[in-house]
Design an enzyme around this catalytic site. Sequence first.
Site, PDB file in Angstrom:
ATOM      1  N   PRO A  93       0.853  -1.198  -0.009  1.00  0.00           N
ATOM      2  CA  PRO A  93       0.044  -0.095   0.034  1.00  0.00           C
ATOM      3  C   PRO A  93       0.874   1.383   0.082  1.00  0.00           C
ATOM      4  O   PRO A  93       1.686   1.523   0.821  1.00  0.00           O
ATOM      5  CB  PRO A  93      -0.851  -0.120   1.518  1.00  0.00           C
ATOM      6  CG  PRO A  93      -0.503  -1.472   1.862  1.00  0.00           C
ATOM      7  CD  PRO A  93       0.765  -1.943   1.449  1.00  0.00           C
ATOM      8  N   GLY A  97       3.662   4.383   5.006  1.00  0.00           N
ATOM      9  CA  GLY A  97       4.691   3.984   6.042  1.00  0.00           C
ATOM     10  C   GLY A  97       5.280   2.691   5.796  1.00  0.00           C
ATOM     11  O   GLY A  97       5.733   2.207   6.734  1.00  0.00           O
ATOM     12  N   GLY A  99       7.189   1.663   3.228  1.00  0.00           N
ATOM     13  CA  GLY A  99       8.578   1.568   2.301  1.00  0.00           C
ATOM     14  C   GLY A  99       8.030   1.508   0.569  1.00  0.00           C
ATOM     15  O   GLY A  99       8.850   1.116   0.084  1.00  0.00           O
ATOM     16  N   SER A 100       6.871   1.982   0.575  1.00  0.00           N
ATOM     17  CA  SER A 100       6.533   1.802  -0.991  1.00  0.00           C
ATOM     18  C   SER A 100       7.624   2.522  -1.826  1.00  0.00           C
ATOM     19  O   SER A 100       7.929   1.961  -2.941  1.00  0.00           O
ATOM     20  CB  SER A 100       5.064   2.303  -1.123  1.00  0.00           C
ATOM     21  OG  SER A 100       4.937   2.463  -2.509  1.00  0.00           O
ATOM     22  N   SER A 101       7.862   3.762  -1.462  1.00  0.00           N
ATOM     23  CA  SER A 101       8.670   4.728  -2.175  1.00  0.00           C
ATOM     24  C   SER A 101      10.278   4.017  -2.447  1.00  0.00           C
ATOM     25  O   SER A 101      10.751   4.066  -3.501  1.00  0.00           O
ATOM     26  CB  SER A 101       8.789   6.112  -1.924  1.00  0.00           C
ATOM     27  OG  SER A 101       9.394   6.301  -0.828  1.00  0.00           O
ATOM     28  N   ALA A 102      10.526   3.597  -1.508  1.00  0.00           N
ATOM     29  CA  ALA A 102      11.952   3.044  -1.178  1.00  0.00           C
ATOM     30  C   ALA A 102      11.941   1.747  -1.846  1.00  0.00           C
ATOM     31  O   ALA A 102      12.719   1.389  -2.898  1.00  0.00           O
ATOM     32  CB  ALA A 102      12.469   2.812   0.029  1.00  0.00           C
ATOM     33  N   ALA A 103      10.955   0.969  -1.799  1.00  0.00           N
ATOM     34  CA  ALA A 103      11.025  -0.289  -2.240  1.00  0.00           C
ATOM     35  C   ALA A 103      10.868  -0.198  -4.071  1.00  0.00           C
ATOM     36  O   ALA A 103      11.596  -0.931  -4.857  1.00  0.00           O
ATOM     37  CB  ALA A 103       9.627  -1.133  -2.121  1.00  0.00           C
ATOM     38  N   ASP A 144      14.500   3.233   5.143  1.00  0.00           N
ATOM     39  CA  ASP A 144      13.419   2.431   4.246  1.00  0.00           C
ATOM     40  C   ASP A 144      14.381   1.870   3.051  1.00  0.00           C
ATOM     41  O   ASP A 144      13.849   0.575   2.851  1.00  0.00           O
ATOM     42  CB  ASP A 144      12.608   3.453   3.587  1.00  0.00           C
ATOM     43  CG  ASP A 144      11.605   4.022   4.632  1.00  0.00           C
ATOM     44  OD1 ASP A 144      11.795   3.683   5.868  1.00  0.00           O
ATOM     45  OD2 ASP A 144      10.729   5.130   4.462  1.00  0.00           O
TER      46      ASP A 144
HETATM   47  C1  MEV Z   1       9.844   6.690   7.573  1.00  0.00           C
HETATM   48  O1  MEV Z   1       9.755   5.173   7.156  1.00  0.00           O
HETATM   49  C2  MEV Z   1      10.994   6.789   8.475  1.00  0.00           C
HETATM   50  C3  MEV Z   1      11.519   8.072   9.096  1.00  0.00           C
HETATM   51  O2  MEV Z   1      12.379   8.047  10.239  1.00  0.00           O
HETATM   52  C4  MEV Z   1      11.871   8.862   7.859  1.00  0.00           C
HETATM   53  C5  MEV Z   1      13.449   8.213   7.496  1.00  0.00           C
HETATM   54  O3  MEV Z   1      14.019   8.015   8.600  1.00  0.00           O
HETATM   55  O4  MEV Z   1      13.792   8.507   6.505  1.00  0.00           O
HETATM   56  C6  MEV Z   1      10.188   8.897   9.581  1.00  0.00           C
END
Ligand code: MEV
Length: 312
Positions: A93, A97, A99-103, A144
Amino acid sequence: MNATGFGAANGKIILMGEHAVVYGEPAIALPFSAVQLSAEVTASQAWQIDSVYHQGLLADAPHHLENIKQLVQELAAAWHLTPLTIKITSTIPPERGMGSSAATAVAVTRALADAVGHALTTTELQKWVAIAEKIAHGNPSGIDAAATSGLNPIYFIKGEPLTAFPMNLSHGILVVADTGIKGQTRGAVKDVAHLFETTKKATAQAITTLGHLAKASREAILADDLDALGATMDQAQTLLKQLTVSNQSLDELVATAKVQGALGAKLTGGGRGGCMIALAPDQQTADKIQQALATKAAATWQFNLGGDTHEG
Ligand code: MEV
């Protein structure tokens, strides 16, 4: 150059230390293979990115792949790539939070490296992914990218080599629930930075304490002490609220999980929406917590800290 290439990445769960990790404190993250993303590349007349994200989410965000286009442009220049079609398929999703963008950046970089026959080192992969993550998140710690690209739990400190982190827990289940509300990592990270400038002492104190809690939860995991781990999660949630990164939906899900017997519960990732996690001591309690959360959440999962994951 090959005509084709493939790359994949997992979703991720931050167990402890989000936000504080941006300021150099330690954090613990887990790759979450119940949700995954893949990128396939094939030879093409012109560069093209097609994407199929979880439940068509992101269809309302036409600029969401701008960061990936920038990354691809830089990779194409560095590796002398000829035009490719990149097909992204994801069950993560987005903007939750997880990790979609990093993945996305990890899988695309891997697919392009595969196409060109380039053996990527971990450090090199993280460097490329940071290009896309800086555009998406403003000031990413890199956690991420590290969590979604690996297969093992990580103990992460910004700028330091990854430490191997054996999950010593003999039991324990995380119940994960999605509020269904877009998380706002970029805005939340920015607001915490603002808070740091305006209420420096209190914010610095909260961040340092979150770091101590991440260390304490590491000790709890190594000692197989679920009660202690749960307690650190509850304390972290109080501090994350103080940092203004929780919201009403997350607070409600956290309270629901606690009533159903969670040993600890907190938001995970950037906050302001997105997901929360609750720690259950056994399967029966996990099912009870998941059932209660499912009546209020957009989606729920279980993550067995002893091993397996499965969607609920
Ligand atoms: C986001 O998944 C985690 C944060 O700590 C941002 C980051 O570490 O880049 C909020």
